[in-house]
Design a protein around this motif. Structure first.
Motif, short mmCIF file in Angstrom:
data_model
loop_
_atom_site.label_atom_id
_atom_site.label_comp_id
_atom_site.label_asym_id
_atom_site.label_seq_id
_atom_site.Cartn_x
_atom_site.Cartn_y
_atom_site.Cartn_z
N VAL A 253 34.99 37.83 49.41
CA VAL A 253 35.28 36.43 49.07
C VAL A 253 36.30 35.89 50.07
O VAL A 253 37.31 36.53 50.36
CB VAL A 253 35.82 36.31 47.64
N SER A 254 36.00 34.70 50.60
CA SER A 254 36.91 34.03 51.52
C SER A 254 37.35 32.71 50.91
O SER A 254 36.51 31.93 50.43
CB SER A 254 36.22 33.78 52.86
N SER A 255 38.66 32.45 50.89
CA SER A 255 39.17 31.21 50.30
C SER A 255 40.56 30.91 50.85
O SER A 255 41.34 31.82 51.16
CB SER A 255 39.24 31.35 48.77
N GLN A 256 40.87 29.60 50.96
CA GLN A 256 42.21 29.18 51.35
C GLN A 256 43.15 29.15 50.14
O GLN A 256 44.37 29.03 50.30
CB GLN A 256 42.15 27.77 51.97
N ALA A 257 42.59 29.25 48.95
CA ALA A 257 43.39 29.18 47.72
C ALA A 257 44.08 30.52 47.46
O ALA A 257 43.71 31.56 48.01
CB ALA A 257 42.49 28.81 46.54
N ASN A 258 45.08 30.46 46.60
CA ASN A 258 45.81 31.66 46.19
C ASN A 258 45.04 32.34 45.06
O ASN A 258 45.15 31.94 43.89
CB ASN A 258 47.22 31.30 45.75
N ILE A 259 44.22 33.32 45.39
CA ILE A 259 43.39 34.00 44.40
C ILE A 259 43.56 35.51 44.52
O ILE A 259 43.95 36.02 45.56
CB ILE A 259 41.89 33.64 44.54
N GLU A 260 43.25 36.19 43.42
CA GLU A 260 43.20 37.65 43.41
C GLU A 260 41.75 38.06 43.16
O GLU A 260 41.11 37.56 42.23
CB GLU A 260 44.10 38.22 42.32
N VAL A 261 41.22 38.96 43.98
CA VAL A 261 39.82 39.38 43.87
C VAL A 261 39.78 40.89 43.66
O VAL A 261 40.36 41.65 44.42
CB VAL A 261 39.02 39.01 45.12
N THR A 262 39.06 41.31 42.59
CA THR A 262 38.91 42.73 42.27
C THR A 262 37.45 43.02 41.93
O THR A 262 36.90 42.35 41.05
CB THR A 262 39.79 43.12 41.08
N PRO A 263 36.82 43.98 42.61
CA PRO A 263 37.26 44.70 43.81
C PRO A 263 37.25 43.79 45.03
O PRO A 263 36.74 42.67 44.96
CB PRO A 263 36.22 45.82 43.93
N LYS A 264 37.76 44.27 46.14
CA LYS A 264 37.88 43.45 47.34
C LYS A 264 36.53 43.14 47.97
O LYS A 264 36.37 42.14 48.67
CB LYS A 264 38.78 44.15 48.37
N GLU A 265 35.56 43.99 47.74
CA GLU A 265 34.22 43.76 48.29
C GLU A 265 33.18 44.16 47.25
O GLU A 265 33.45 44.95 46.34
CB GLU A 265 34.01 44.53 49.58
N LEU A 266 31.99 43.58 47.38
CA LEU A 266 30.91 43.84 46.42
C LEU A 266 29.66 44.22 47.18
O LEU A 266 29.25 43.54 48.12
CB LEU A 266 30.66 42.59 45.57
N GLU A 267 29.04 45.34 46.77
CA GLU A 267 27.80 45.79 47.40
C GLU A 267 26.61 45.22 46.65
O GLU A 267 26.57 45.23 45.41
CB GLU A 267 27.75 47.32 47.39
N PHE A 268 25.65 44.71 47.39
CA PHE A 268 24.41 44.19 46.80
C PHE A 268 23.47 45.37 46.57
O PHE A 268 22.95 45.96 47.51
CB PHE A 268 23.79 43.16 47.75
#
Length: 410
Positions: A253-268
């Motif tokens: 996920v790419s964003s200019q906003a202040n966000i927390e992403v879990t997990p950092k990447e997702l496999e299709f």
């Protein structure tokens, strides 16, 4: 002119479901599924099936009575039927995992939902059109087969025709059918894909669940059923990815906003509908200015999907939570929580400041038992807004996750 057949008591709305006409994954039989694939010719008549729920309320059987010869397609599943005469057809999604264990091999890949189909009279059905999620532009369509499961085992049948979104089998002998793809060579086949974004209604602040799945209605239904139990609501965004994807590719996920992403990447991944689909959790404390983000391929950084979540979606979420559950989790399970929550002091620590002041916490801790402490805590709940209740829910989930999941039926 396309006609729409409906049957008494059969609409999905009567069963508390969203109809395919209102379903955001609807594609008008291929118009919006893929920029590379043509629309399927000769669109059939759309049928709205009667939905029969099983004893556990989870397994659904679809039933249609077709009045005469023609070509039809189910509005709920995209299963197509060509019939010679009047016929009653019942069908439901099957479980690939229950049948693949005896023959699963790297040579074959699941390419669509598995259907259990029955027809009376069986001879009235001339052909079935089984949906698949493969993008076949430039692909070798001879690698498509139809897996047919019977009591004696599994056979592979060659489809009479391969269409952009369906494989056609003539004169079926009914049981279990599904489309598979022969993984005999590279490059890997492209997959028609969608992104589902859900707003978790009971979470504090803004928590979103993001899924990448093949454009397969059995998987969309499985995700939607799971999220409704949370409960969550589907956020209205564009669902189709900018291009077909390949399995085992990874996204961030790419964003200019202040966000927390879990997990950092997702496999299709090619995860069957009967299994829990993987998702990313996106969290932000402030959505007042809206939230914009995109899903980007990890290796080449190319965006494959974007979303803009608006502040008013938060207001819709609260309303939806009250509609879907009638009442907040904290109110709905009051009696069980009072009797079964043990870690009351830890929960009070989490609520100190934004929900409870020091005097209230001291008053609750003065009670002798955990039951009495929870009763004292609940004396304050009627004065709380949904944000306060969300914070209690989060504290309960941190300290008593198994209990919360049991009460939610997960």
């Amino acid at each position: 002119m396309k006609r729409h057949l409906s049957f008494s008591g059969s609409k999905a709305e009567a069963a508390g479901k969203q109809s395919r006409k209102e379903d955001p994954t609807g594609d008008n039989w291929g118009t919006d599924k893929c920029k590379l694939c043509p629309r399927e010719e000769d669109p059939p008549e759309e049928i709205n099936p009667e939905i029969i729920r099983g004893p556990d309320r989870n397994q659904e059987t679809y039933r249609v009575h077709l009045p005469g010869a023609g070509s039809f397609r189910c509005s709920e599943t995209e299963l197509g039927l060509e019939v010679r005469a009047a016929v009653t057809v019942q069908y439901r999604y099957g479980f690939w995992d229950q049948h693949l264990s005896v023959w699963s091999t790297p040579k074959w890949m699941i390419a669509g939902p598995l259907f259990s189909i029955q027809a009376e009279p069986a001879g009235a059905v001339a052909a079935i059109h089984l949906p698949h999620f493969l993008c076949l532009r430039g692909a070798d369509t001879s690698r498509i087969q139809i897996a047919h499961f019977i009591e004696e085992g599994m056979t592979l049948e060659k489809p009479m025709q391969v269409r952009p979104f369906h494989a056609v089998l003539e004169n079926p002998s009914f049981s279990l059918y599904g489309v598979v793809w022969g993984n005999r060579s590279k490059p890997p086949v492209l997959i028609h894909s969608i992104v589902l974004l859900y707003w978790a209604l009971k979470m504090a602040k803004t928590t979103l669940h993001l899924y990448i799945i093949p454009n397969d209605h059995s998987r969309f239904k499985a995700v939607d059923d799971y999220e409704k139990k949370c409960p969550s609501r589907l956020v209205s965004t564009s669902l189709r990815t900018h291009k077909p994807l390949t399995f085992d590719s990874r996204y961030v996920v790419s964003s200019q906003a202040n966000i927390e992403v879990t997990p950092k990447e997702l496999e299709f991944c090619n995860i069957q509908a009967e299994c829990l689909q993987s998702y990313m959790e996106i969290y932000t404390k402030d959505i007042q200015g809206g939230l914009e983000f995109s899903l980007v391929e990890k290796i080449n950084k190319e965006p494959i999907w974007e979303a803009h979540v608006r502040p008013e979606d938060a207001t819709l979420s609260v309303s939806s939570a009250q509609t879907q559950t009638d009442e907040h989790f904290v109110n709905q399970h009051r009696a069980q929580l009072i009797q079964r929550v043990m870690a009351v002091d830890g929960i009070l620590d989490s609520l100190y400041g934004p929900v409870l002041d020091l005097e209230q916490i001291q008053s609750i801790r003065a009670e002798r038992s955990s039951v009495e402490k929870m009763r004292k805590l609940y004396e304050l709940v009627p004065k709380w807004d949904n944000d306060c209740k969300d914070r209690l829910y989060q504290a309960l989930k941190e300290k008593h996750r198994p209990l919360v999941e049991e009460l939610e039926g997960i």
